[in-house]
Motif scaffolding. Sequence first.
Motif, PDB file in Angstrom:
ATOM      1  N   THR A  56       0.950   5.324  -0.994  1.00  0.00           N
ATOM      2  CA  THR A  56       1.134   7.131  -0.794  1.00  0.00           C
ATOM      3  C   THR A  56       0.358   7.799  -0.450  1.00  0.00           C
ATOM      4  O   THR A  56       0.365   8.151   0.916  1.00  0.00           O
ATOM      5  CB  THR A  56       2.319   7.878  -1.400  1.00  0.00           C
ATOM      6  N   LEU A  57      -0.464   7.881  -1.645  1.00  0.00           N
ATOM      7  CA  LEU A  57      -1.801   8.434  -1.161  1.00  0.00           C
ATOM      8  C   LEU A  57      -2.793   8.130  -0.255  1.00  0.00           C
ATOM      9  O   LEU A  57      -3.231   9.341   0.230  1.00  0.00           O
ATOM     10  CB  LEU A  57      -2.316   8.897  -2.549  1.00  0.00           C
ATOM     11  N   VAL A  58      -3.429   6.694  -0.163  1.00  0.00           N
ATOM     12  CA  VAL A  58      -3.652   5.847   1.202  1.00  0.00           C
ATOM     13  C   VAL A  58      -3.265   6.342   2.398  1.00  0.00           C
ATOM     14  O   VAL A  58      -4.173   6.676   3.338  1.00  0.00           O
ATOM     15  CB  VAL A  58      -4.038   5.126   0.720  1.00  0.00           C
ATOM     16  N   ASN A  59      -1.625   6.047   2.260  1.00  0.00           N
ATOM     17  CA  ASN A  59      -1.763   6.446   3.493  1.00  0.00           C
ATOM     18  C   ASN A  59      -1.343   8.106   4.626  1.00  0.00           C
ATOM     19  O   ASN A  59      -1.617   7.615   5.019  1.00  0.00           O
ATOM     20  CB  ASN A  59      -0.085   5.937   3.444  1.00  0.00           C
ATOM     21  N   PHE A  60      -1.048   8.546   3.603  1.00  0.00           N
ATOM     22  CA  PHE A  60      -1.095  10.065   4.089  1.00  0.00           C
ATOM     23  C   PHE A  60      -2.700  10.263   4.434  1.00  0.00           C
ATOM     24  O   PHE A  60      -2.662  11.137   5.225  1.00  0.00           O
ATOM     25  CB  PHE A  60      -0.621  11.517   2.835  1.00  0.00           C
ATOM     26  N   ARG A 112       0.686  -0.980   7.121  1.00  0.00           N
ATOM     27  CA  ARG A 112      -0.253   0.031   6.506  1.00  0.00           C
ATOM     28  C   ARG A 112      -1.187  -0.169   5.480  1.00  0.00           C
ATOM     29  O   ARG A 112      -0.821  -0.616   5.108  1.00  0.00           O
ATOM     30  CB  ARG A 112       0.870   1.220   6.423  1.00  0.00           C
ATOM     31  N   PHE A 113      -2.033   1.086   5.640  1.00  0.00           N
ATOM     32  CA  PHE A 113      -3.900   0.598   5.048  1.00  0.00           C
ATOM     33  C   PHE A 113      -2.603  -0.038   3.361  1.00  0.00           C
ATOM     34  O   PHE A 113      -3.111  -0.938   2.847  1.00  0.00           O
ATOM     35  CB  PHE A 113      -4.531   1.383   4.623  1.00  0.00           C
ATOM     36  N   GLY A 114      -1.781   1.167   2.564  1.00  0.00           N
ATOM     37  CA  GLY A 114      -1.448   1.007   1.201  1.00  0.00           C
ATOM     38  C   GLY A 114      -0.290  -0.061   1.092  1.00  0.00           C
ATOM     39  O   GLY A 114       0.469  -0.063   0.018  1.00  0.00           O
ATOM     40  N   ASP A 115       0.292  -0.973   1.932  1.00  0.00           N
ATOM     41  CA  ASP A 115       1.491  -1.751   1.831  1.00  0.00           C
ATOM     42  C   ASP A 115       0.993  -1.860   0.784  1.00  0.00           C
ATOM     43  O   ASP A 115       1.905  -2.186  -0.443  1.00  0.00           O
ATOM     44  CB  ASP A 115       1.137  -1.946   3.508  1.00  0.00           C
ATOM     45  N   GLN A 116       0.274  -2.777   0.169  1.00  0.00           N
ATOM     46  CA  GLN A 116      -0.294  -3.813  -1.159  1.00  0.00           C
ATOM     47  C   GLN A 116       0.115  -3.406  -2.586  1.00  0.00           C
ATOM     48  O   GLN A 116      -0.499  -3.954  -3.520  1.00  0.00           O
ATOM     49  CB  GLN A 116      -0.793  -4.585  -0.340  1.00  0.00           C
ATOM     50  N   LEU A 117      -0.764  -1.571  -1.789  1.00  0.00           N
ATOM     51  CA  LEU A 117      -0.976  -0.925  -3.098  1.00  0.00           C
ATOM     52  C   LEU A 117       0.175  -0.228  -4.064  1.00  0.00           C
ATOM     53  O   LEU A 117       1.482  -0.074  -3.443  1.00  0.00           O
ATOM     54  CB  LEU A 117      -1.944   0.302  -3.106  1.00  0.00           C
ATOM     55  N   LEU A 166       6.731  -3.187   6.585  1.00  0.00           N
ATOM     56  CA  LEU A 166       6.150  -4.453   6.201  1.00  0.00           C
ATOM     57  C   LEU A 166       6.660  -4.803   4.755  1.00  0.00           C
ATOM     58  O   LEU A 166       7.908  -5.334   4.191  1.00  0.00           O
ATOM     59  CB  LEU A 166       4.855  -4.759   5.778  1.00  0.00           C
ATOM     60  N   ARG A 167       7.204  -3.417   4.232  1.00  0.00           N
ATOM     61  CA  ARG A 167       7.941  -3.466   2.937  1.00  0.00           C
ATOM     62  C   ARG A 167       9.278  -3.398   2.324  1.00  0.00           C
ATOM     63  O   ARG A 167       9.740  -3.646   2.459  1.00  0.00           O
ATOM     64  CB  ARG A 167       7.615  -2.240   2.136  1.00  0.00           C
ATOM     65  N   GLN A 168       9.800  -2.189   3.873  1.00  0.00           N
ATOM     66  CA  GLN A 168      11.506  -2.517   4.536  1.00  0.00           C
ATOM     67  C   GLN A 168      11.492  -4.498   4.600  1.00  0.00           C
ATOM     68  O   GLN A 168      12.743  -5.427   4.496  1.00  0.00           O
ATOM     69  CB  GLN A 168      11.762  -2.360   5.299  1.00  0.00           C
ATOM     70  N   ALA A 169      10.532  -5.113   5.512  1.00  0.00           N
ATOM     71  CA  ALA A 169      10.657  -6.777   5.635  1.00  0.00           C
ATOM     72  C   ALA A 169      10.301  -7.468   3.948  1.00  0.00           C
ATOM     73  O   ALA A 169      11.961  -8.279   4.060  1.00  0.00           O
ATOM     74  CB  ALA A 169      10.160  -6.916   7.065  1.00  0.00           C
TER      75      ALA A 169
END
Length: 203
Positions: free
Chosen positions: A25-29, A14-19, A49-52
């Motif tokens: 959370t805000l970006v992904n929402f 997702r777009f916000g994965d590395q933030l 990706l974060r879970q991985a």
Amino acid sequence: MVAKTSVKHVILTRFGDQLKTVKATLVNFMVKYIKKMVLKYHLPGAVTLRQALHQGETMCYLRPDVTNDDLAFLQYSGGTTGVAKGAMLTHRNIQANLEQTKATYGKLLRDGKEHVVTALPLYHIFTLTVNCLLFLELGGQNLLITNPSDIPGFVRSLSKFPFTALTGVNTLFNVLLNDPRFSTSSTFLPCGFRQAAACRCKR
């Protein structure tokens, strides 16, 4: 569909994965619910990706045995000549393509000093090869424009990023040159981005 293939793992990004957590959370929402840029999908068993990354922290890295003839990835066509299809690209394909691109454009570019704007999707083979791989090879900085159809937002991003290269298609340049915030800005005029530059030469 996945169940009918040999795919073992599906990782969602997702777009916000590395933030950081709050901003992510805000970006992904915003991307999913406000701008509605995420289509509905159903992928049972997929992980984020974060879970991985979290799972990988406790695992030992086993370096894979990779050769130039191994498949690097599937690069999908745009479907302009028929149904979109995935091209099987090996590591040798990508290396050869990168060397050809560097031989063509490398003399015009400076190692470690280029700033490229990426407004075309990275799943497009041109953007992948030139904007991503070539400028990565040259140590350049890359500004990813996630929604180039948002011209006001696009121009605002460009005004904050002193770019040296901007790739695109004629329709994109036409829209930019006809936007007064872009075509009359002193930020872009020194780069040659003016309406007259796009006019046909009269003989």
